[in-house]
Design a protein around this motif. Sequence first.
Motif, mmCIF file in Angstrom:
data_model
loop_
_atom_site.group_PDB
_atom_site.id
_atom_site.type_symbol
_atom_site.label_atom_id
_atom_site.label_comp_id
_atom_site.label_asym_id
_atom_site.label_seq_id
_atom_site.Cartn_x
_atom_site.Cartn_y
_atom_site.Cartn_z
ATOM 1 N N PRO A 37 0.696 -1.282 -0.016
ATOM 2 C CA PRO A 37 -0.049 0.036 -0.036
ATOM 3 C C PRO A 37 0.698 1.180 -0.026
ATOM 4 C CG PRO A 37 -0.762 -1.712 1.604
ATOM 5 C CD PRO A 37 0.406 -2.155 1.108
ATOM 6 N N ASN A 43 -0.699 2.652 -3.950
ATOM 7 C CA ASN A 43 -0.946 3.776 -2.764
ATOM 8 C C ASN A 43 -2.186 4.539 -3.044
ATOM 9 O OD1 ASN A 43 0.085 5.206 -4.457
ATOM 10 N ND2 ASN A 43 1.342 6.351 -3.109
ATOM 11 N N LEU A 48 -6.154 0.172 -4.111
ATOM 12 C CA LEU A 48 -6.167 -0.512 -2.887
ATOM 13 C C LEU A 48 -7.599 -1.055 -2.729
ATOM 14 C CD1 LEU A 48 -5.084 1.899 -0.095
ATOM 15 C CD2 LEU A 48 -4.161 -0.380 -0.340
ATOM 16 N N ILE A 170 -6.944 1.275 3.929
ATOM 17 C CA ILE A 170 -5.650 0.542 4.485
ATOM 18 C C ILE A 170 -6.129 -0.312 5.781
ATOM 19 C CG2 ILE A 170 -3.563 1.023 5.875
ATOM 20 C CD1 ILE A 170 -2.813 3.295 3.810
ATOM 21 N N TYR A 173 -7.460 -3.576 4.332
ATOM 22 C CA TYR A 173 -6.570 -4.118 3.701
ATOM 23 C C TYR A 173 -5.462 -5.062 4.343
ATOM 24 C CZ TYR A 173 -2.341 -5.501 0.954
ATOM 25 O OH TYR A 173 -1.069 -5.941 0.158
#
Length: 340
Positions: A37, A43, A48, A170, A173
């Motif tokens: 990420p 990113n 993502l 994030i 993830y």
Amino acid sequence: METTNTVQSSPAWGTLLGKIGFNPAGILCVFLLMALPFIPPFNQEYLLRWLIYAAFIATLSVGFDFTSGYINIVNFGYAAVAGYGGYTSALLAVNLNISPWIGIFIGGANAAVLGLIIGMISLRLRGIFAACLSWFFGLALMGLATKLVWLTRGPLGLRTPRMFETESNIPFYYLIIVLLILTYVICKMVVNSKMGLAFKAIGQNMDAARTSGINPVFYRVFNFTLSCALAGILGGFYGHYYGILTPEVMHTTKTVEVLAVAYIGGRGSLWGGAVVAFPFIFLMEIIRSTLSHLPGLNLVIYALMLILVMIYYPGGFSHFFDVHIRQSKNKILRILTGNA
């Protein structure tokens, strides 16, 4: 000779990692996934989201391969079972205000009970008969999710609370990466146990396994139930990540997507599908976004890829990797020992 012994010997931690199915290459892949990420262009938020979906399919493929690769049963209702776990967690959160962090595990337990029932009914059959029966159960579940509008809102979709109150992808993830690792470790530890030997014996020749004193129904049902439990937890993650659940998540095409990834990765490897899922899902997402006027093209590509793999490399990516790594190791050993 000393060099050879040094190469062949393995420390205690290496033995431990081997038991849970990891080697240096696997550890490197985990670190790469953790860093991804922060590496451009991954990113970006939309990429993502692709990564999260790829990891989701990768995790499902591990659980799917746990059944198809070891006891030789293709669970065509796998996506429906995952959706069932997702709906369970979502309804608990919406109606009873139960935290998604608890709900996904209740959904997994509920999916395990469903898997136990399906397994006890279908796994007394063999081959295509067991696969078709699991598929019929999946169709029935999707039909119920569509028709019970008062409970699931049907095609309108059931809105669910998200696990993290943030717009960033994030946290989701890293959560799905943790679930991927845990799913792989659980399945690998079972496969490496005595129970795993029974699975392999049943998958290769059920009559011979029965003659050896193995109860095929017990081991097949246990395998099927554990696989469904893992699918139910992942279904809960799916619902609480996207924030909405529709019966479409239970469609057979979702199972076909997982099946294609698992088979191209290599049946009976567990890790093959997990590795293949990332480039494969990215390719599918690129095709969907650029060729949106050709619906269903991804299914055609799945079929072509499966045909090519079955004809030219039935062992899939994992077998291809193992063969070439073994050849490379032998070449390095010959160079180190002066036998090149």
